[in-house]
Write a protein that holds these residues in place. Structure first.
Motif, PDB file in Angstrom:
ATOM      1  N   GLU A 112     141.028  66.837  -1.508  1.00 17.89           N
ATOM      2  CA  GLU A 112     140.224  67.330  -0.378  1.00 17.89           C
ATOM      3  C   GLU A 112     140.440  66.523   0.899  1.00 17.89           C
ATOM      4  O   GLU A 112     140.405  67.064   2.003  1.00 17.89           O
ATOM      5  CB  GLU A 112     138.724  67.326  -0.736  1.00 17.89           C
ATOM      6  CG  GLU A 112     138.364  68.162  -1.945  1.00 17.89           C
ATOM      7  CD  GLU A 112     138.609  67.435  -3.260  1.00 17.89           C
ATOM      8  OE1 GLU A 112     139.695  67.638  -3.827  1.00 17.89           O
ATOM      9  OE2 GLU A 112     137.777  66.670  -3.717  1.00 17.89           O
ATOM     10  N   PHE A 113     140.659  65.207   0.762  1.00 19.92           N
ATOM     11  CA  PHE A 113     140.789  64.356   1.953  1.00 19.92           C
ATOM     12  C   PHE A 113     142.014  64.716   2.793  1.00 19.92           C
ATOM     13  O   PHE A 113     142.122  64.325   3.947  1.00 19.92           O
ATOM     14  CB  PHE A 113     140.852  62.874   1.555  1.00 19.92           C
ATOM     15  CG  PHE A 113     142.136  62.477   0.860  1.00 19.92           C
ATOM     16  CD1 PHE A 113     142.321  62.716  -0.480  1.00 19.92           C
ATOM     17  CD2 PHE A 113     143.162  61.880   1.582  1.00 19.92           C
ATOM     18  CE1 PHE A 113     143.517  62.367  -1.119  1.00 19.92           C
ATOM     19  CE2 PHE A 113     144.356  61.519   0.961  1.00 19.92           C
ATOM     20  CZ  PHE A 113     144.537  61.772  -0.390  1.00 19.92           C
ATOM     21  N   LEU A 114     142.937  65.484   2.218  1.00 16.87           N
ATOM     22  CA  LEU A 114     144.153  65.865   2.944  1.00 16.87           C
ATOM     23  C   LEU A 114     143.904  66.986   3.944  1.00 16.87           C
ATOM     24  O   LEU A 114     144.780  67.277   4.764  1.00 16.87           O
ATOM     25  CB  LEU A 114     145.235  66.320   1.955  1.00 16.87           C
ATOM     26  CG  LEU A 114     145.689  65.277   0.926  1.00 16.87           C
ATOM     27  CD1 LEU A 114     146.578  65.928  -0.120  1.00 16.87           C
ATOM     28  CD2 LEU A 114     146.445  64.151   1.629  1.00 16.87           C
ATOM     29  N   GLU A 115     142.716  67.589   3.871  1.00 17.42           N
ATOM     30  CA  GLU A 115     142.365  68.770   4.673  1.00 17.42           C
ATOM     31  C   GLU A 115     142.842  68.703   6.126  1.00 17.42           C
ATOM     32  O   GLU A 115     143.519  69.596   6.600  1.00 17.42           O
ATOM     33  CB  GLU A 115     140.849  68.984   4.617  1.00 17.42           C
ATOM     34  CG  GLU A 115     140.309  70.046   5.549  1.00 17.42           C
ATOM     35  CD  GLU A 115     140.048  69.539   6.969  1.00 17.42           C
ATOM     36  OE1 GLU A 115     140.262  70.298   7.910  1.00 17.42           O
ATOM     37  OE2 GLU A 115     139.674  68.351   7.129  1.00 17.42           O
ATOM     38  N   GLY A 116     142.507  67.618   6.813  1.00 17.24           N
ATOM     39  CA  GLY A 116     142.772  67.615   8.256  1.00 17.24           C
ATOM     40  C   GLY A 116     143.985  66.807   8.681  1.00 17.24           C
ATOM     41  O   GLY A 116     144.200  66.609   9.862  1.00 17.24           O
ATOM     42  N   ILE A 117     144.772  66.313   7.727  1.00 17.49           N
ATOM     43  CA  ILE A 117     145.919  65.504   8.132  1.00 17.49           C
ATOM     44  C   ILE A 117     147.068  66.446   8.503  1.00 17.49           C
ATOM     45  O   ILE A 117     147.542  67.203   7.670  1.00 17.49           O
ATOM     46  CB  ILE A 117     146.354  64.529   7.012  1.00 17.49           C
ATOM     47  CG1 ILE A 117     145.172  63.633   6.590  1.00 17.49           C
ATOM     48  CG2 ILE A 117     147.531  63.675   7.472  1.00 17.49           C
ATOM     49  CD1 ILE A 117     145.483  62.654   5.471  1.00 17.49           C
ATOM     50  N   PRO A 118     147.482  66.413   9.786  1.00 18.38           N
ATOM     51  CA  PRO A 118     148.491  67.369  10.244  1.00 18.38           C
ATOM     52  C   PRO A 118     149.901  66.898   9.899  1.00 18.38           C
ATOM     53  O   PRO A 118     150.581  66.328  10.725  1.00 18.38           O
ATOM     54  CB  PRO A 118     148.274  67.385  11.762  1.00 18.38           C
ATOM     55  CG  PRO A 118     147.764  66.004  12.062  1.00 18.38           C
ATOM     56  CD  PRO A 118     147.059  65.493  10.837  1.00 18.38           C
ATOM     57  N   GLY A 119     150.352  67.151   8.692  1.00 15.72           N
ATOM     58  CA  GLY A 119     151.698  66.715   8.339  1.00 15.72           C
ATOM     59  C   GLY A 119     152.143  67.365   7.050  1.00 15.72           C
ATOM     60  O   GLY A 119     151.388  68.138   6.442  1.00 15.72           O
ATOM     61  N   ASN A 120     153.365  67.070   6.646  1.00 16.26           N
ATOM     62  CA  ASN A 120     153.813  67.570   5.345  1.00 16.26           C
ATOM     63  C   ASN A 120     153.819  66.428   4.330  1.00 16.26           C
ATOM     64  O   ASN A 120     153.574  65.271   4.668  1.00 16.26           O
ATOM     65  CB  ASN A 120     155.170  68.268   5.451  1.00 16.26           C
ATOM     66  CG  ASN A 120     156.282  67.320   5.878  1.00 16.26           C
ATOM     67  OD1 ASN A 120     156.131  66.105   5.861  1.00 16.26           O
ATOM     68  ND2 ASN A 120     157.409  67.894   6.258  1.00 16.26           N
ATOM     69  N   LEU A 121     154.088  66.780   3.086  1.00 13.80           N
ATOM     70  CA  LEU A 121     154.030  65.773   2.024  1.00 13.80           C
ATOM     71  C   LEU A 121     154.999  64.622   2.291  1.00 13.80           C
ATOM     72  O   LEU A 121     154.644  63.461   2.115  1.00 13.80           O
ATOM     73  CB  LEU A 121     154.338  66.415   0.661  1.00 13.80           C
ATOM     74  CG  LEU A 121     154.315  65.406  -0.488  1.00 13.80           C
ATOM     75  CD1 LEU A 121     152.897  65.073  -0.911  1.00 13.80           C
ATOM     76  CD2 LEU A 121     155.134  65.874  -1.669  1.00 13.80           C
ATOM     77  N   GLY A 122     156.219  64.942   2.728  1.00 15.53           N
ATOM     78  CA  GLY A 122     157.226  63.900   2.940  1.00 15.53           C
ATOM     79  C   GLY A 122     156.755  62.835   3.914  1.00 15.53           C
ATOM     80  O   GLY A 122     156.837  61.634   3.647  1.00 15.53           O
TER      81      GLY A 122
END
Ligand code: EPU
Length: 283
Positions: A112-122
Motif C-alpha cells: 500500500e505504501f507504494l501508492e503515491g510514489i511516482p516511479g517504476n519498480l526498477g
C-alpha cells in the motif's frame, strides 16, 4: 531491434520535473535479451550508460546526456506474475501505482505504501524508494539484475546491502525485476482503504506541480523539509524553479524552469540551511 532506438531524444518530457536536454543515443529495449545485447555493445565500446526509470528522481542537465540512455518503458517490462508460493514476480518497468493496484486486487497486503510514489519498480529498487514508513526492499525477496558487462544474476534478499535510499548491488548494475513477498493475504476492500488513507495524507502534504519529489535526503531522524521550512525558504525562487510552499523539500517547476535554475536553487537552499542550522543536506 524490436524496441526503439533514437538520436538526440528529448528527455525533459520523460521526467516529472520536466527540465533538461536530450540523450545523444536513446534506447528502449523490448525485452531482456535486447537489453542484454545493448548493454554488452555499450560496454564493449566503453560508452557511458544511463538508466532512465520513470524520471521522477532525476535532474537532466540542460546540455543533455552524453552516451546511451536506456529506458525499460516498453509493455514487455510491465509484468506482474503471481507465483504458486504466494510471492509475485514483477518486471522493472511496472509502475508502482499499478503494482499497488494489482496487488490490492489480488488481496496481497504490504504494498500500500507504494501508492503515491511516482516511479517504476526498477527506479524504486535502485534507490530503495520509500514513503509512509515503508521501503521498497521491505517487500523484496529476490532481485534480478544485469551487470554492466551484460551478465544476468539473481540475488536473494540476504545477499543485498540496502539502506535509506540506497542499494549497494545496484550502484553498478541494472535492476530488471524482482520477486516480491506480500506481508499477508487480506480482503481487497481493506487494502483499498489503507491506500486511500495514504493518498489523502500525501495530497495534503505534497505539492501537485511538476517536481522531482524530495530534493534532499532526510538528515538522520529529522526531515529536510522541516528544516528548510524553519529557515524560511519556502517560496524561494530562481527563474521558474521554486521551493514549494506546500513542502519545503520539493522544488517545483513553475513552467519553464531550466536545470541550471534548479541547481542554483538547490545550492542556495543548502547553503542557507547550513548557515542557519549547521546541517549539511545531501541531494
Ligand atoms: N514539515 C514541515 N514543513 C515542511 C515539510 C515537512 O514542518 O515544509 C514537517 C511535517 O509537518 C512533519 C515532518 O516535517 O512533521 C515530516 O514531514 P513528512 O511527513 O512530509 O515527511 P518527510 O520526512 O519530509 C519523507 C520522504 C518522502 C515521503 C514522506 C512521506 C525523504 C527525503 N522524504 O518526507 O519521500 O513521501 O516522508 O512518507 O525521505 C522522496 O523521497 O522523494 C519523498 C517525497
Amino acid at each position: 531491434a524490436a524496441g526503439k532506438v533514437a538520436r538526440e531524444e528529448p528527455l525533459a518530457n520523460k521526467t516529472t520535473l520536466r527540465v533538461g536536454g536530450a540523450a545523444r543515443v536513446y534506447v528502449e529495449p523490448a525485452d531482456a535479451a535486447e537489453l542484454q545485447e545493448v548493454v554488452r555493445r555499450v560496454h564493449a565500446r566503453g560508452l557511458p550508460l544511463r538508466m532512465l526509470g520513470r524520471g521522477s528522481n532525476l535532474l537532466v542537465p540542460d546540455a543533455g546526456v552524453d552516451g546511451v540512455v536506456v529506458s525499460l518503458r516498453r509493455a514487455g517490462w510491465e509484468t506482474f506474475t503471481p507465483l504458486e508460493d504466494g510471492r509475485v514476480r514483477v518486471g522493472a518497468g511496472l509502475r508502482l501505482k499499478n503494482l499497488c493496484g494489482l496487488a490490492a486486487k489480488a488481496g496481497l497486503q504490504g504494498f500500500e505504501f507504494l501508492e503515491g510514489i511516482p516511479g517504476n519498480l526498477g527506479g524504486a529498487l535502485r534507490m530503495n524508494a520509500g514513503a509512509m514508513g515503508g521501503w521498497m526492499f521491505d517487500v523484496v525477496d529476490a532481485l534480478e539484475l544485469l551487470t554492466l558487462a551484460g551478465e544476468r544474476m539473481t540475488l536473494r534478499r540476504d545477499e543485498l546491502h540496502v539502506g535509506y535510499r540506497h542499494c549497494r548491488e545496484l550502484e553498478q548494475a541494472i535492476a530488471i525485476g524482482a520477486v516480491l513477498r506480500p506481508a499477508t493475504v487480506s480482503e481487497a476492500t481493506k487494502i483499498s482503504r489503507q491506500i486511500d488513507v495514504y493518498r489523502s495524507k500525501r495530497q495534503e502534504s505534497q505539492p501537485r506541480e511538476p517536481s522531482a519529489g524530495c530534493i534532499f535526503k532526510n538528515p538522520g531522524d529529522d526531515s529536510a523539509g522541516r528544516l528548510i521550512d524553519m529557515c524560511g525558504l519556502k517560496g524561494e525562487r530562481i527563474g521558474d524553479a521554486e521551493v514549494s510552499t506546500v513542502h519545503g523539500n520539493f522544488i517545483i517547476n513553475r513552467g519553464h524552469a531550466t536545470s541550471a535554475e534548479v541547481i542554483e536553487l538547490v545550492r542556495r537552499v543548502r547553503a542557507e540551511v547550513q548557515r542557519q542550522t549547521g546541517t549539511e543536506l545531501q541531494p
